[in-house]
Design an enzyme around this catalytic site. Structure first.
Site, PDB file in Angstrom:
ATOM      1  CB  SER A 253      -0.531   0.122   1.434  1.00 21.92           C
ATOM      2  OG  SER A 253       0.078   0.336   2.599  1.00 21.92           O
ATOM      3  CE  LYS A 254       2.247   7.415  -2.967  1.00 18.38           C
ATOM      4  NZ  LYS A 254       3.878   7.465  -3.628  1.00 18.38           N
ATOM      5  NE  ARG A 255      -3.658   3.502   4.699  1.00 15.19           N
ATOM      6  CZ  ARG A 255      -5.279   2.893   4.381  1.00 15.19           C
ATOM      7  NH1 ARG A 255      -4.881   4.316   3.331  1.00 15.19           N
ATOM      8  NH2 ARG A 255      -4.746   2.232   4.293  1.00 15.19           N
TER       9      ARG A 255
END
Length: 482
Positions: A253-255
């Site tokens: 995930s980008k997060r």
RNA sequence: GCCCAGUUCGUCUAGUGGCCUAGGACACCGCCCUCUCACGGCGGCGACACGGGUUCGACUCCCGUACUGGGUGCCA
């Protein structure tokens, strides 16, 4: 047989990450393999999480990678609009219809009250389930509340017993007891639909034949089928795809700081390599072929090869594939990709021909170029022990003996080019009865200052030019006391 | 907790009851080639989650356990 139509339906909530791109890729491949259509739909019903410009990232990434959609917000199509917030009235109309049919009902319970009860149930270790309180409201009561301006949602009316199921083309039949299902909100108080409702209405109205999406929807799909039944609609085929993981426990995930498609491009990965790699993450062609162009992927794609389990993203293997693609690049294309990195490294105006020749076979990622050539820009400090090399039968003493002679030889060269340098040094080695390595090893160390270099002494001499080469030689000899 | 899935080398995977002393790729290690590195060639290390069944025979079928993921939102 009806035409195959698949869709990629991202939420514009940030950058398109590798997992999202892979979902789009599979949906594209599946449709194109069967001569079908690939549709792009923007699912922006969550106004809170909407990120400005996220749609453009989606458009650009899909276009760049060649996943061209046949219908979508910007290109239109016969089933538009393709942005969910522009379809409000449609959802409202169908929600009303479903209420009429008994598949849904209006609910006036406040979010705060329900949140409280949910927390209470959780504290007791129970699963919270809405108690269908508002299902019992009479016509008159409902009218009264609406007229009083009370906020209202529409909930799905799930049967209290029985089973709901569906057949997945990858996972097979999935069945759940209706008793474990909750009466989810279909239309929010703000009038916009939730995913639960919008995806069903849109997929039906847009004539999607195969719903392809992540496995996070696997257990709620039986509930969506109840909706299709409530409307009396024909159900689509379902294809749920396992996720891409960062490691055994976490999804990519980008997060969490995992690289997005754009990040990889900026680091110097080729889009062809990225597409090729993610296609193989969770799918195999049934042959031992590993390199595929997008066209070849379309040709080879089949659901048979889809894996049911999550796949861990391996940047090392991506890098290897990227290396393969870079090595296979036409020289002109390599130059085009490498040039900005040469400039960034401080090599503007150098002999790009030699640079290409020594670097292309060694570049795994373009961003490695500056490090690989740093020694050309600035002579590194080094220790005389570097002259020692067993295989080349060289040591500092031999370097001290040969370097001055090689210096003299190079100084006397009428022309400074690879051929001239090569011929002179080879002749020198032969004359001295030395192995090539004994002549070239110390020379390379003296002008490069490091044990490992792309290319050999001859290329490096040619790149540095006569003046800089001789200056470095002089300096290194002085350090040796030669 | 409850519900739904998944589980073959470190990683991606082949395998649909005998072809499996489990194949390939990346990574890693060794040797060869070689002025270093890389390339290339050759070789090596390395896996069927566990326990019960079914069967003449199980990586393959069934059951259980463990572990992992997902769901359990007026997120998608």
């Amino acid at each position: 047989m009806t035409k195959v139509r698949t869709r990629f339906a991202p939420s514009p909530t940030g950058y398109l990450h590798i997992g999202g791109l892979r979902s789009a890729l599979y949906a594209y491949l599946f449709a194109k393999k069967q001569g079908g259509d690939f549709i792009l739909r923007i699912e922006d019903t969550d106004q809170q999480r909407h990120v400005e410009g996220a749609e453009d990232v989606i458009y650009n990434t899909l276009r760049e990678t060649g996943l061209i959609w046949d219908e979508g917000p910007d290109v239109g199509g016969a089933y538009g609009p393709y942005v969910q917030t522009e379809r409000r009235a449609i959802y409202q109309k169908y929600a009303d219809e479903l209420v009429e049919r008994g598949g849904a009902y209006r609910c006036f319970c406040t979010k705060e009250e329900l949140d409280r009860r949910r927390a209470e149930a959780e504290a007791k270790g129970e699963t919270f389930k809405y108690d269908k309180h508002c299902l019992g409201l009479s016509e008159a009561e409902i009218r009264e509340k609406i007229e009083a301006g009370l906020p209202c949602v529409i909930r799905q009316n799930v049967p209290e017993s029985g089973q709901a199921s569906f057949d997945d083309l990858i996972f097979g039949q999935i069945t759940v007891d209706c008793a474990t299902l909750d009466d989810n909100v279909l239309i929010k108080a703000d009038g916009l639909p939730t995913y639960n409702f919008a995806n069903v209405v849109d997929d039906h109205l847009m004539a999607i034949s195969h719903v392809m999406r992540g496995t996070e929807y696997l257990s709620s799909t039986p509930k969506y089928n109840l909706l299709y039944e409530g409307f009396g609609w024909e159900k689509p085929q379902y294809i749920h795809m396992s996720p891409v993981m960062r490691d055994e426990k976490r999804k990519l995930s980008k997060r969490d700081g995992d690289a997005s498609y754009d990040d990889f491009i900026q680091k110097g990965y080729l889009k062809e390599a990225i597409v090729n790699y993610i296609a193989l993450l969770g799918w195999n062609p049934g042959t031992e072929q590993e390199k595929f162009s997008l066209e070849e992927l379309v040709e080879a794609f089949s659901l048979e090869g889809m894996s049911k389990s999550p796949a861990i993203f391996d940047p090392v293997k991506l890098t290897w594939l990227n290396f393969e693609y870079i090595r296979a690049l036409d020289p002109a294309d390599y130059r085009a990709y490498a040039l900005p990195w040469y400039e960034k490294a401080g090599l503007a105006g150098w002999d790009y021909g030699i640079l290409d020749r020594i670097l292309q076979p060694r570049t795994e990622i373009f961003s490695q170029i500056p490090d690989m050539v740093a020694f050309l820009v600035a002579m590194p400090a080094f220790d005389a022990s570097l002259y020692a090399n067993k295989k080349s039968k060289c040591d500092p003493a031999l370097a001290k003996e040969l370097l001055p002679q090689e210096m003299a030889l190079l100084e006397g060269l009428p022309d400074w080019n690879e051929t001239a340098i090569h011929d002179a040094l080879m002749q020198f080695a032969a004359d001295q009865g030395r192995k090539n390595g004994q002549v070239l090893w110390p020379l390379r160390i003296a002008i490069a200052g490091q044990a490992v270099t792309p290319g050999g002494a001859i290329e490096i001499l040619a790149l540095l030019g006569r003046d800089e080469s001789l200056r470095r030689l002089q300096e290194s000899m002085a350090a040796l006391g030669a």
